[in-house]
Design a protein around this motif. Structure first.
Motif, PDB file in Angstrom:
ATOM      1  N   VAL A 120      77.454  40.992  60.301  1.00 46.24           N
ATOM      2  CA  VAL A 120      78.745  40.680  60.914  1.00 46.24           C
ATOM      3  C   VAL A 120      78.546  40.155  62.330  1.00 46.24           C
ATOM      4  CG1 VAL A 120      80.960  41.644  61.650  1.00 46.24           C
ATOM      5  CG2 VAL A 120      79.970  42.347  59.470  1.00 46.24           C
ATOM      6  N   ARG A 121      77.618  40.760  63.072  1.00 45.94           N
ATOM      7  CA  ARG A 121      77.353  40.272  64.425  1.00 45.94           C
ATOM      8  C   ARG A 121      76.816  38.836  64.390  1.00 45.94           C
ATOM      9  NH1 ARG A 121      77.500  43.730  68.675  1.00 45.94           N
ATOM     10  NH2 ARG A 121      77.612  45.984  68.260  1.00 45.94           N
ATOM     11  N   GLU A 122      75.913  38.559  63.453  1.00 46.83           N
ATOM     12  CA  GLU A 122      75.370  37.198  63.335  1.00 46.83           C
ATOM     13  C   GLU A 122      76.477  36.208  62.971  1.00 46.83           C
ATOM     14  OE1 GLU A 122      71.883  34.769  60.863  1.00 46.83           O
ATOM     15  OE2 GLU A 122      72.503  36.799  60.245  1.00 46.83           O
ATOM     16  N   ALA A 123      77.344  36.594  62.047  1.00 49.40           N
ATOM     17  CA  ALA A 123      78.448  35.717  61.661  1.00 49.40           C
ATOM     18  C   ALA A 123      79.408  35.489  62.814  1.00 49.40           C
ATOM     19  CB  ALA A 123      79.193  36.321  60.466  1.00 49.40           C
ATOM     20  N   ALA A 124      79.657  36.521  63.609  1.00 51.51           N
ATOM     21  CA  ALA A 124      80.566  36.382  64.751  1.00 51.51           C
ATOM     22  C   ALA A 124      79.989  35.407  65.778  1.00 51.51           C
ATOM     23  CB  ALA A 124      80.819  37.745  65.382  1.00 51.51           C
ATOM     24  N   GLU A 125      78.665  35.441  65.980  1.00 48.65           N
ATOM     25  CA  GLU A 125      78.050  34.531  66.936  1.00 48.65           C
ATOM     26  C   GLU A 125      78.130  33.087  66.441  1.00 48.65           C
ATOM     27  OE1 GLU A 125      76.353  33.599  70.515  1.00 48.65           O
ATOM     28  OE2 GLU A 125      77.153  35.524  69.799  1.00 48.65           O
ATOM     29  N   ILE A 126      77.878  32.882  65.168  1.00 46.69           N
ATOM     30  CA  ILE A 126      78.020  31.536  64.595  1.00 46.69           C
ATOM     31  C   ILE A 126      79.473  31.079  64.671  1.00 46.69           C
ATOM     32  CG2 ILE A 126      77.831  30.211  62.442  1.00 46.69           C
ATOM     33  CD1 ILE A 126      75.449  31.984  61.716  1.00 46.69           C
ATOM     34  N   PHE A 127      80.386  32.004  64.436  1.00 50.66           N
ATOM     35  CA  PHE A 127      81.814  31.715  64.496  1.00 50.66           C
ATOM     36  C   PHE A 127      82.212  31.218  65.889  1.00 50.66           C
ATOM     37  CE2 PHE A 127      86.271  33.331  64.898  1.00 50.66           C
ATOM     38  CZ  PHE A 127      86.834  32.563  63.896  1.00 50.66           C
ATOM     39  N   ARG A 128      81.710  31.880  66.912  1.00 51.98           N
ATOM     40  CA  ARG A 128      82.034  31.475  68.280  1.00 51.98           C
ATOM     41  C   ARG A 128      81.537  30.067  68.598  1.00 51.98           C
ATOM     42  NH1 ARG A 128      83.207  35.572  71.952  1.00 51.98           N
ATOM     43  NH2 ARG A 128      83.079  37.695  71.149  1.00 51.98           N
ATOM     44  N   ASN A 129      80.370  29.723  68.085  1.00 51.61           N
ATOM     45  CA  ASN A 129      79.712  28.469  68.453  1.00 51.61           C
ATOM     46  C   ASN A 129      80.026  27.324  67.497  1.00 51.61           C
ATOM     47  OD1 ASN A 129      78.049  29.336  70.827  1.00 51.61           O
ATOM     48  ND2 ASN A 129      77.221  30.763  69.313  1.00 51.61           N
ATOM     49  N   GLU A 130      81.007  27.499  66.622  1.00 52.67           N
ATOM     50  CA  GLU A 130      81.401  26.419  65.707  1.00 52.67           C
ATOM     51  C   GLU A 130      82.041  25.288  66.522  1.00 52.67           C
ATOM     52  OE1 GLU A 130      81.639  24.012  62.934  1.00 52.67           O
ATOM     53  OE2 GLU A 130      80.983  26.021  62.269  1.00 52.67           O
ATOM     54  N   THR A 131      81.566  24.059  66.304  1.00 59.43           N
ATOM     55  CA  THR A 131      82.023  22.918  67.115  1.00 59.43           C
ATOM     56  C   THR A 131      82.933  21.951  66.367  1.00 59.43           C
ATOM     57  OG1 THR A 131      80.019  21.675  66.539  1.00 59.43           O
ATOM     58  CG2 THR A 131      79.960  23.019  68.548  1.00 59.43           C
ATOM     59  N   GLU A 132      83.067  22.087  65.064  1.00 55.21           N
ATOM     60  CA  GLU A 132      83.938  21.188  64.315  1.00 55.21           C
ATOM     61  C   GLU A 132      85.401  21.557  64.553  1.00 55.21           C
ATOM     62  OE1 GLU A 132      83.488  18.524  62.504  1.00 55.21           O
ATOM     63  OE2 GLU A 132      81.302  18.481  62.671  1.00 55.21           O
ATOM     64  N   ALA A 133      86.176  20.603  65.061  1.00 53.94           N
ATOM     65  CA  ALA A 133      87.595  20.876  65.318  1.00 53.94           C
ATOM     66  C   ALA A 133      88.335  21.194  64.023  1.00 53.94           C
ATOM     67  CB  ALA A 133      88.233  19.678  66.013  1.00 53.94           C
ATOM     68  N   THR A 134      87.948  20.526  62.944  1.00 50.00           N
ATOM     69  CA  THR A 134      88.636  20.780  61.663  1.00 50.00           C
ATOM     70  C   THR A 134      88.389  22.196  61.164  1.00 50.00           C
ATOM     71  OG1 THR A 134      86.711  19.825  60.526  1.00 50.00           O
ATOM     72  CG2 THR A 134      88.561  18.354  60.964  1.00 50.00           C
ATOM     73  N   PHE A 135      87.249  22.808  61.515  1.00 49.54           N
ATOM     74  CA  PHE A 135      86.976  24.196  61.111  1.00 49.54           C
ATOM     75  C   PHE A 135      88.054  25.124  61.662  1.00 49.54           C
ATOM     76  CE2 PHE A 135      85.258  28.330  62.343  1.00 49.54           C
ATOM     77  CZ  PHE A 135      84.760  28.800  61.148  1.00 49.54           C
ATOM     78  N   TRP A 136      88.399  24.949  62.935  1.00 49.48           N
ATOM     79  CA  TRP A 136      89.394  25.817  63.548  1.00 49.48           C
ATOM     80  C   TRP A 136      90.802  25.495  63.062  1.00 49.48           C
ATOM     81  CZ3 TRP A 136      87.442  29.847  65.996  1.00 49.48           C
ATOM     82  CH2 TRP A 136      86.133  29.748  66.485  1.00 49.48           C
ATOM     83  N   ILE A 137      91.076  24.219  62.824  1.00 49.43           N
ATOM     84  CA  ILE A 137      92.423  23.830  62.373  1.00 49.43           C
ATOM     85  C   ILE A 137      92.671  24.313  60.952  1.00 49.43           C
ATOM     86  CG2 ILE A 137      93.892  21.853  61.839  1.00 49.43           C
ATOM     87  CD1 ILE A 137      92.516  20.365  64.157  1.00 49.43           C
ATOM     88  N   GLU A 138      91.721  24.072  60.062  1.00 50.66           N
ATOM     89  CA  GLU A 138      91.919  24.443  58.656  1.00 50.66           C
ATOM     90  C   GLU A 138      91.848  25.948  58.439  1.00 50.66           C
ATOM     91  OE1 GLU A 138      88.947  22.220  56.641  1.00 50.66           O
ATOM     92  OE2 GLU A 138      89.982  20.287  56.861  1.00 50.66           O
ATOM     93  N   GLY A 139      91.119  26.654  59.314  1.00 50.23           N
ATOM     94  CA  GLY A 139      90.994  28.106  59.129  1.00 50.23           C
ATOM     95  C   GLY A 139      91.888  28.920  60.022  1.00 50.23           C
ATOM     96  N   ARG A 140      92.913  28.298  60.583  1.00 50.52           N
ATOM     97  CA  ARG A 140      93.752  28.989  61.561  1.00 50.52           C
ATOM     98  C   ARG A 140      94.542  30.150  60.959  1.00 50.52           C
ATOM     99  NH1 ARG A 140      96.043  24.223  60.085  1.00 50.52           N
ATOM    100  NH2 ARG A 140      98.260  24.178  59.550  1.00 50.52           N
ATOM    101  N   SER A 141      94.755  30.139  59.650  1.00 51.41           N
ATOM    102  CA  SER A 141      95.535  31.213  59.029  1.00 51.41           C
ATOM    103  C   SER A 141      94.695  32.109  58.116  1.00 51.41           C
ATOM    104  CB  SER A 141      96.694  30.606  58.214  1.00 51.41           C
ATOM    105  OG  SER A 141      96.188  29.739  57.205  1.00 51.41           O
ATOM    106  N   MET A 142      93.361  32.006  58.197  1.00 51.07           N
ATOM    107  CA  MET A 142      92.506  32.781  57.292  1.00 51.07           C
ATOM    108  C   MET A 142      92.388  34.242  57.701  1.00 51.07           C
ATOM    109  SD  MET A 142      89.295  30.342  56.279  1.00 51.07           S
ATOM    110  CE  MET A 142      88.516  31.717  55.433  1.00 51.07           C
TER     111      MET A 142
END
Length: 405
Positions: A120-142
């Motif tokens: 979970v910690r590793e996933a959270a770090e990858i989550f923070r450093n995600e640079t694709e704008a579409t990743f945040w837009i499409e996953g805004r309600s997940m």
């Protein structure tokens, strides 16, 4: 309804919005309050979110200008929630009562218990450093837990893909698929039609909407099954021959239509290539064994053929329950029809015809004479004068009627 304009509080910004109120006074009052509170437009909010992200050390986002602006605002809110809920979840992993912590924290605790804290910690770090704008837009309600769980699954898949076992399995699959694939000289599409045979049913699957494919499989005799998500046809060796021949024939017909085919059956694939299969005979006279029409003869032919007019000329021919039926007593006419049009007769239908002949031979021949027709009664037209009666030459009174007194 009334509208009042609210201007952005940022200097040298032309951004604004129209506030809609129930009346003029309400709209003006709310617009005034929003401007007093320092309302800023969306573009200014996005620019500020990008500046705060840069200041906090988050990587810059990639995408169009509008996407980056929106995604920066979404990311800022999501990461703030992650920083607020993750420590609480880690502290309460062993707690037996988590419902009071809120649904989002409870979901994170459940994920940590199942996936483990390091994952979970590793996933959270990858989550923070995600640079694709579409990743945040499409996953805004997940939701946080679902987003982190998706990253954990992706990491596991990537790790498995690099194992020797996975590499060997992928290589074997690709080699088998390449061996089973047959290509026409000029394919109409690179989509592959997969043909299989299981438990007495022929399956044809194609992941593209194609009139050529649909017309071909329907002409062969397949029909669409929404449950199996495939074109299917139940196999009957009595009238269709061997299943391997039907697979080979369908594959060859699809190849002729320009469809790429995948056929794992080695024998069927060889027959499709060499065209050495036995072509299916489609014209049959069969027997209806059960039901309300039991004992009748059924005539079937190919979808691209038309013998209906000739069929209707047979004695007692009817079209019932989508079947062309003829009574068994029309044996002679059916035999002539079959010989004239190349129909084959199944053993069951042949036995029924022999039974009809046996019944004819057992019957008693009677040389019956029909009753002669009665002479028609002549009826005069209404209003016509009756026939003249004959006048006797001598008239006498019956002695019994004479009054001797």
């Amino acid at each position: 309804m009334a509208k009042a304009r609210v201007n952005c509080a940022t200097d040298q910004c032309d951004g604004h919005m129209d506030y809609v109120g129930s009346n003029r006074r309400s709209a003006d009052y709310r617009a005034k309050k929003l401007m007093e509170q320092g309302w800023t437009c969306r573009d200014c909010d996005n620019r500020e979110a990008i500046a705060r992200a840069d200041a906090s050390g988050l990587p810059p986002l990639e995408g169009t200008e509008k996407q980056v602006g929106w995604a920066a605002t979404i990311r800022e809110g999501v990461i703030a929630r992650l920083d607020r809920t993750m420590p609480v979840a880690l502290q309460n992993v062993g707690s037996t009562c988590t419902t009071i912590l809120g649904r989002e924290v409870e979901d994170l605790i459940y994920l940590i218990r199942n996936a483990g804290e390091p994952s979970v910690r590793e996933a959270a770090e990858i989550f923070r450093n995600e640079t694709e704008a579409t990743f945040w837009i499409e996953g805004r309600s997940m939701g946080l837990a679902n987003s982190l769980a998706a990253i954990i699954r992706r990491l596991a898949d990537e790790a498995h893909a690099h194992t020797p076992e996975s590499k060997a399995a992928v290589a074997a699959e690709q080699e088998a698929m390449a061996e089973a694939t047959l290509r026409p000289a000029t394919p109409v599409s690179e989509t592959i039609a997969e043909l299989t045979y299981r438990e007495g049913i022929l399956y044809a699957r194609y992941d593209e909407r194609s009139d050529k494919f649909n017309d071909t499989v329907k002409r062969i005799g397949h029909s669409w099954d929404p449950v199996a998500r495939a074109w299917v046809r139940r196999h009957s060796s009595l009238m269709m021959g061997q299943a391997v021949d039907r697979l080979a024939e369908l594959a060859h017909e699809l190849l002729a239509a320009g469809i790429v085919v995948m056929l794992h059956d080695t024998e069927a694939r060889g027959k499709a290539i060499a065209r050495s299969y036995d072509p299916e005979h489609r014209r049959w006279v069969s027997l209806v064994p059960t039901g309300a029409q039991q004992g009748k003869l059924r005539l079937t032919w190919g979808r691209d053929e038309d013998f209906y007019r000739a069929f209707k000329s047979l004695p007692g021919a009817t079209y019932t329950d989508r079947r062309c039926l003829v009574p068994g007593t029309a044996r002679d006419e059916v035999l002539d029809f079959a010989e004239a049009h190349g129909f084959r007769i199944t053993p069951g239908a042949q036995a029924r015809m022999e039974e009809v002949m046996a019944q004819r031979e057992r019957g008693v021949v009677v040389d019956a004479v029909a009753r002669p027709k009665a002479e028609p009664v002549k009826v005069k037209e209404r209003g016509a004068r009756p026939d003249r009666l004959a006048v006797p030459e001598q008239v006498e009174i019956d002695s019994d009627l004479v009054d001797h007194d």
